[in-house]
Design a protein around this motif. Structure first.
Motif, PDB file in Angstrom:
ATOM      1  N   TYR A 180       9.268  16.121   4.709  1.00  0.00           N
ATOM      2  CA  TYR A 180       8.766  14.798   5.104  1.00  0.00           C
ATOM      3  C   TYR A 180       8.133  14.868   6.488  1.00  0.00           C
ATOM      4  N   LEU A 181       8.781  15.614   7.371  1.00  0.00           N
ATOM      5  CA  LEU A 181       8.260  15.707   8.747  1.00  0.00           C
ATOM      6  C   LEU A 181       6.931  16.471   8.743  1.00  0.00           C
ATOM      7  N   LYS A 182       6.898  17.544   7.945  1.00  0.00           N
ATOM      8  CA  LYS A 182       5.674  18.367   7.898  1.00  0.00           C
ATOM      9  C   LYS A 182       4.507  17.528   7.380  1.00  0.00           C
ATOM     10  N   ASN A 183       4.784  16.674   6.427  1.00  0.00           N
ATOM     11  CA  ASN A 183       3.706  15.886   5.813  1.00  0.00           C
ATOM     12  C   ASN A 183       3.505  14.520   6.461  1.00  0.00           C
ATOM     13  N   ASN A 184       4.133  14.341   7.617  1.00  0.00           N
ATOM     14  CA  ASN A 184       3.969  13.076   8.352  1.00  0.00           C
ATOM     15  C   ASN A 184       4.436  11.842   7.596  1.00  0.00           C
ATOM     16  N   ILE A 185       5.293  12.047   6.628  1.00  0.00           N
ATOM     17  CA  ILE A 185       5.870  10.898   5.924  1.00  0.00           C
ATOM     18  C   ILE A 185       7.024  10.362   6.788  1.00  0.00           C
ATOM     19  N   TRP A 186       7.626  11.276   7.511  1.00  0.00           N
ATOM     20  CA  TRP A 186       8.541  10.906   8.586  1.00  0.00           C
ATOM     21  C   TRP A 186       7.877  11.317   9.890  1.00  0.00           C
ATOM     22  N   THR A 187       7.955  10.453  10.884  1.00  0.00           N
ATOM     23  CA  THR A 187       7.525  10.885  12.219  1.00  0.00           C
ATOM     24  C   THR A 187       8.619  10.516  13.218  1.00  0.00           C
ATOM     25  N   ILE A 188       8.651  11.280  14.304  1.00  0.00           N
ATOM     26  CA  ILE A 188       9.620  10.978  15.361  1.00  0.00           C
ATOM     27  C   ILE A 188       8.833  10.473  16.557  1.00  0.00           C
ATOM     28  N   GLU A 189       9.200   9.308  17.012  1.00  0.00           N
ATOM     29  CA  GLU A 189       8.445   8.650  18.086  1.00  0.00           C
ATOM     30  C   GLU A 189       9.337   8.576  19.319  1.00  0.00           C
ATOM     31  N   GLU A 190       8.787   9.052  20.426  1.00  0.00           N
ATOM     32  CA  GLU A 190       9.595   9.038  21.657  1.00  0.00           C
ATOM     33  C   GLU A 190       9.014   8.007  22.634  1.00  0.00           C
ATOM     34  N   GLU A 191       9.249   6.751  22.360  1.00  0.00           N
ATOM     35  CA  GLU A 191       8.681   5.684  23.195  1.00  0.00           C
ATOM     36  C   GLU A 191       9.572   5.413  24.412  1.00  0.00           C
ATOM     37  N   PRO A 192       8.972   5.276  25.592  1.00  0.00           N
ATOM     38  CA  PRO A 192       9.803   5.025  26.783  1.00  0.00           C
ATOM     39  C   PRO A 192      10.432   3.634  26.834  1.00  0.00           C
ATOM     40  N   TYR A 193       9.925   2.713  26.030  1.00  0.00           N
ATOM     41  CA  TYR A 193      10.384   1.322  26.157  1.00  0.00           C
ATOM     42  C   TYR A 193      11.899   1.178  25.940  1.00  0.00           C
ATOM     43  N   TRP A 194      12.437   1.979  25.020  1.00  0.00           N
ATOM     44  CA  TRP A 194      13.863   1.827  24.659  1.00  0.00           C
ATOM     45  C   TRP A 194      14.786   2.212  25.812  1.00  0.00           C
ATOM     46  N   THR A 195      14.279   2.997  26.752  1.00  0.00           N
ATOM     47  CA  THR A 195      15.101   3.358  27.913  1.00  0.00           C
ATOM     48  C   THR A 195      14.538   2.701  29.181  1.00  0.00           C
ATOM     49  N   GLY A 196      13.735   1.693  28.979  1.00  0.00           N
ATOM     50  CA  GLY A 196      13.176   0.944  30.107  1.00  0.00           C
ATOM     51  C   GLY A 196      14.076  -0.237  30.451  1.00  0.00           C
ATOM     52  N   PRO A 197      13.697  -1.019  31.462  1.00  0.00           N
ATOM     53  CA  PRO A 197      14.574  -2.099  31.916  1.00  0.00           C
ATOM     54  C   PRO A 197      14.420  -3.417  31.154  1.00  0.00           C
ATOM     55  N   TYR A 198      13.441  -3.513  30.287  1.00  0.00           N
ATOM     56  CA  TYR A 198      13.144  -4.825  29.702  1.00  0.00           C
ATOM     57  C   TYR A 198      13.835  -5.042  28.367  1.00  0.00           C
ATOM     58  N   ASP A 199      14.071  -6.318  28.047  1.00  0.00           N
ATOM     59  CA  ASP A 199      14.573  -6.605  26.700  1.00  0.00           C
ATOM     60  C   ASP A 199      13.372  -6.717  25.753  1.00  0.00           C
ATOM     61  N   SER A 201       0.870  -1.179   0.000  1.00  0.00           N
ATOM     62  CA  SER A 201       0.000   0.000   0.000  1.00  0.00           C
ATOM     63  C   SER A 201       0.900   1.220   0.000  1.00  0.00           C
ATOM     64  N   ASN A 202       0.294   2.393  -0.232  1.00  0.00           N
ATOM     65  CA  ASN A 202       1.083   3.616  -0.258  1.00  0.00           C
ATOM     66  C   ASN A 202       1.712   3.899   1.080  1.00  0.00           C
ATOM     67  N   ALA A 203       1.081   3.337   2.111  1.00  0.00           N
ATOM     68  CA  ALA A 203       1.565   3.667   3.447  1.00  0.00           C
ATOM     69  C   ALA A 203       2.561   2.652   3.979  1.00  0.00           C
ATOM     70  N   ASP A 204       3.155   1.856   3.129  1.00  0.00           N
ATOM     71  CA  ASP A 204       4.099   0.856   3.636  1.00  0.00           C
ATOM     72  C   ASP A 204       5.079   1.489   4.629  1.00  0.00           C
ATOM     73  N   ILE A 205       4.955   1.077   5.862  1.00  0.00           N
ATOM     74  CA  ILE A 205       5.741   1.732   6.915  1.00  0.00           C
ATOM     75  C   ILE A 205       7.047   0.976   7.168  1.00  0.00           C
ATOM     76  N   VAL A 206       8.112   1.728   7.298  1.00  0.00           N
ATOM     77  CA  VAL A 206       9.357   1.151   7.803  1.00  0.00           C
ATOM     78  C   VAL A 206       9.664   1.854   9.121  1.00  0.00           C
ATOM     79  N   ASP A 207       9.899   1.079  10.165  1.00  0.00           N
ATOM     80  CA  ASP A 207      10.279   1.646  11.456  1.00  0.00           C
ATOM     81  C   ASP A 207      11.790   1.587  11.595  1.00  0.00           C
ATOM     82  N   MET A 208      12.364   2.681  12.074  1.00  0.00           N
ATOM     83  CA  MET A 208      13.815   2.670  12.348  1.00  0.00           C
ATOM     84  C   MET A 208      14.030   2.989  13.815  1.00  0.00           C
ATOM     85  N   ILE A 209      14.565   2.019  14.526  1.00  0.00           N
ATOM     86  CA  ILE A 209      14.836   2.231  15.943  1.00  0.00           C
ATOM     87  C   ILE A 209      16.276   2.715  16.015  1.00  0.00           C
ATOM     88  N   PHE A 210      16.391   4.022  16.196  1.00  0.00           N
ATOM     89  CA  PHE A 210      17.691   4.680  16.086  1.00  0.00           C
ATOM     90  C   PHE A 210      18.686   4.208  17.127  1.00  0.00           C
TER      91      PHE A 210
END
Ligand code: F6P
Ligand code: MG
Length: 439
Positions: free
Chosen positions: A318-337, A239-248
Motif C-alpha cells: 500500500y505504501l509503495k503504491n501510494n494507497i497509504w501515505t505517511i504525512e508528517e505535518e507540523p501542526y499536530w505538535t504546534g501550539p494551536y487547537d 470516486s476511486n480515490a475516496d480519501i480517509v485521513d487518520m490523525i494518529f
C-alpha cells in the motif's frame, strides 16, 4: 475551585489539569532521566562518545524543567536553532507572546491553559534535543513505545488473525456483514486508545486479552456511538480515490488497531486511499512518529507469526503504491487547537478537506478539537468544534481528560455519581462524528 463552564481547563482548577501538572508531568520527566542514565552506554554506542556530555546536559535541563514546574515558574521562549527554517520554534514563541497578552502576564505552569503548558513540555524537550549535535534524533520514549507493542503481542496476534481472515473474504461479505465488521473495527480501534503511556506516566501498559471477545462487554461504556452515520457516508463511494485521513495517536497496540482498520477500509472498498498523520516530535510519551510507524512494520515483517508477516507485506505494498501515505505535518505538535487551523495553516485545512472523512484518534486530539474548553456535557459536538469542519470529522476517543460533549441530558451527572473520576480513567469511550449533526 470548580472549573466554570465555557473556559479552557487549567491547573488553577483542582481537577485533572492540576493533578497532571503537579504529579504526572514530573513523573514523566523523571522517567526520561532514568532512561538516559540507564542507557548511557547504548547512547554512546549509537551517537558517539561525545554524546555522553550531551546526556549530562539534557539531564540537567530536565531537572531544571521539573523544578520550574514544581515552583510554578514562567514558560520560557524556546531557544532557536541556527537554521530554524524547518522548525516551528518561532511559532511557539509567538504563541507565548499571544498568551502573555491574553493572560496579562507571562504564562506560568499552573496558571496558563493546560493544553498550552502540557504541549509546551514536550515541545521544549524536543527543542533542547534538536539543539544537540549528536543526540538530535534521540527519542526518549522509543523503548517504552516498543515495549508497549511487544507486551501486547497476544492481543495483536489475535486481532491480526481475525483481520487477515476477514480481508481474505472481504469481497464476499454481504452489505450487512461489511457494516457489522466496520462497526466492530471502530470499537476495536476505540478501545485501543486505552493504551496510552502518558496516562500511566509511562508505566508499562499492554493489552493481553482477545480484543474481539471482550468487545460486547464494553458496549455499555460507549457513551456516544455515531457509527451508523459513518457507515452511511463510507458505503457511498464517489470516486476511486475516496480519501480517509487518520490523525494518529499512540504507537504500540493502538497503532496496530489503526492498521487493521485501514486495511479493512480498503479491502471492503469503503475507502480508496488512506493518509496517516504522524507526530513530528516525540509527543505525549506514546504518540506515533514516523520511526515508530516503520519500526512497527519492520517488527511485523520479521515476526515468526505468518499473519503479521502478511499484514506487513500488504502494508508495504500500500505504501509503495501510494494507497497509504505517511504525512508528517507540523501542526499536530504546534501550539494551536484545531479551530485555529483555518487561519494558522490554511494549506493543511485544505488538504484535510480533500478527504471524505478525517478520523481523529485519542484524547489529546479530542481536547484540541474542543479547544480544551469545559463545555457543558450536552453541547453538540459540531458546536464544540467552533467552525473546524474541513470535512466530516470522526473522533475515536477514550475519555482521559475532563472535556466531553454530545452526551444526553443527565448522563454526565449519573457518571459523576458513580465515580467522580470517570473522566480520567479511559474506561469510557466515544465514537463521535459531525455527521450526526445534532449529537
Ligand atoms: O495528560 C493529559 C492527557 O491528555 C490525558 O488526558 C491523556 O491520558 C493523555 O494525555 C493523552 O491521551 P491520548 O494518547 O489518548 O491522546
Ligand atoms: Mg497519545
Amino acid at each position: 475551585i470548580q472549573t466554570p463552564f465555557g473556559v479552557p481547563l487549567s491547573g488553577i482548577y483542582k481537577r485533572f489539569a492540576y493533578i497532571t501538572i503537579k504529579d504526572r508531568l514530573p513523573v514523566i520527566l523523571t522517567k526520561i532521566i532514568d532512561t538516559l542514565s540507564r542507557n548511557k552506554e547504548n547512547i554512546a554506542d549509537k551517537y558517539g562518545e561525545l554524546a555522553t556530555e550531551e546526556v549530562k546536559q539534557i539531564t540537567g535541563f530536565i531537572s531544571r524543567l521539573k523544578s520550574e514546574i514544581a515552583t510554578n515558574k514562567t514558560l520560557k521562549p524556546l531557544r532557536l536553532l541556527a537554521d530554524d527554517k524547518d522548525n516551528d520554534a518561532e511559532e511557539w514563541n509567538k504563541y507565548l507572546l499571544k498568551r502573555t497578552e491574553i493572560e496579562g502576564e507571562t504564562p506560568t505552569w499552573f496558571n496558563t491553559v493546560w493544553l498550552h503548558c502540557e504541549c509546551y513540555m514536550y515541545r521544549v524537550l524536543a527543542q533542547e534535543l534538536a539543539l544537540m549535535k549528536h543526540m538530535k534524533n534521540y527519542d526518549p520514549f522509543e523503548q517504552q513505545k516498543q515495549s508497549a507493542f511487544t507486551n501486547s503481542l497476544t492481543s495483536i496476534e489475535a486481532l491480526c488473525n481475525y483481520t487477515m481472515n476477514l480481508i481474505h473474504r472481504a469481497e464476499n461479505l454481504s452489505i450487512v456483514e461489511t457494516k457489522e465488521e466496520l462497526l466492530k473495527f471502530f470499537k476495536i480501534n476505540l478501545w485501543g486508545n486505552k493504551c496510552d503511556l502518558s496516562l500511566t506516566a509511562g508505566a508499562e501498559v499492554g493489552q493481553s486479552s482477545n480484543p474481539i471477545e471482550v468487545l460486547k462487554s464494553l458496549d455499555k461504556n460507549i457513551l456516544v456511538n455515531n457509527s451508523d452515520f459513518v457507515w452511511n457516508l463510507l458505503r457511498k463511494r464517489n470516486s476511486n480515490a475516496d480519501i480517509v485521513d487518520m490523525i494518529f495517536d499512540n504507537a504500540g497496540y493502538e497503532l496496530f488497531t489503526d492498521l487493521c482498520l485501514a486495511v479493512f477500509l480498503l479491502a471492503s472498498k469503503l475507502a480508496g486511499k488512506i493518509r496517516f498523520y504522524v507526530k513530528r516530535y516525540p509527543w505525549f510519551v506514546s504518540d506515533t512518529t514516523i520511526n515508530d510507524f516503520y519500526w512497527t512494520l519492520e517488527y511485523m515483517k520479521n515476526s515468526p507469526n505468518e499473519d503479521l508477516q502478511e499484514l506487513a507485506k500488504l502494508s508495504s505494498n500500500y505504501l509503495k503504491n501510494n494507497i497509504w501515505t505517511i504525512e508528517e505535518e507540523p501542526y499536530w505538535t504546534g501550539p494551536y487547537d484545531f479551530a485555529e487551523m483555518k487561519e494558522q495553516n490554511p494549506v493543511l485545512y485544505a488538504k484535510l478537506s480533500e478527504a471524505k472523512l478525517a478520523i481523529f484518534k485519542g484524547d489529546l486530539n479530542y481536547r484540541k478539537l474542543l479547544g480544551d474548553i469545559n463545555w457543558e456535557y450536552t453541547t453538540q459536538f459540531t458546536q464544540a468544534l467552533r467552525g473546524f469542519q474541513p470535512t466530516n470529522v470522526l473522533s475515536l476517543r477514550t475519555v482521559k481528560s475532563d472535556v466531553c460533549v454530545g452526551l444526553s441530558t443527565g448522563v454526565a451527572e449519573e457518571l459523576f455519581k458513580k465515580d467522580e473520576n470517570w473522566m480520567f480513567t479511559g474506561e469510557y469511550g466515544l465514537i463521535q462524528t459531525t455527521l450526526a449533526g445534532t449529537c
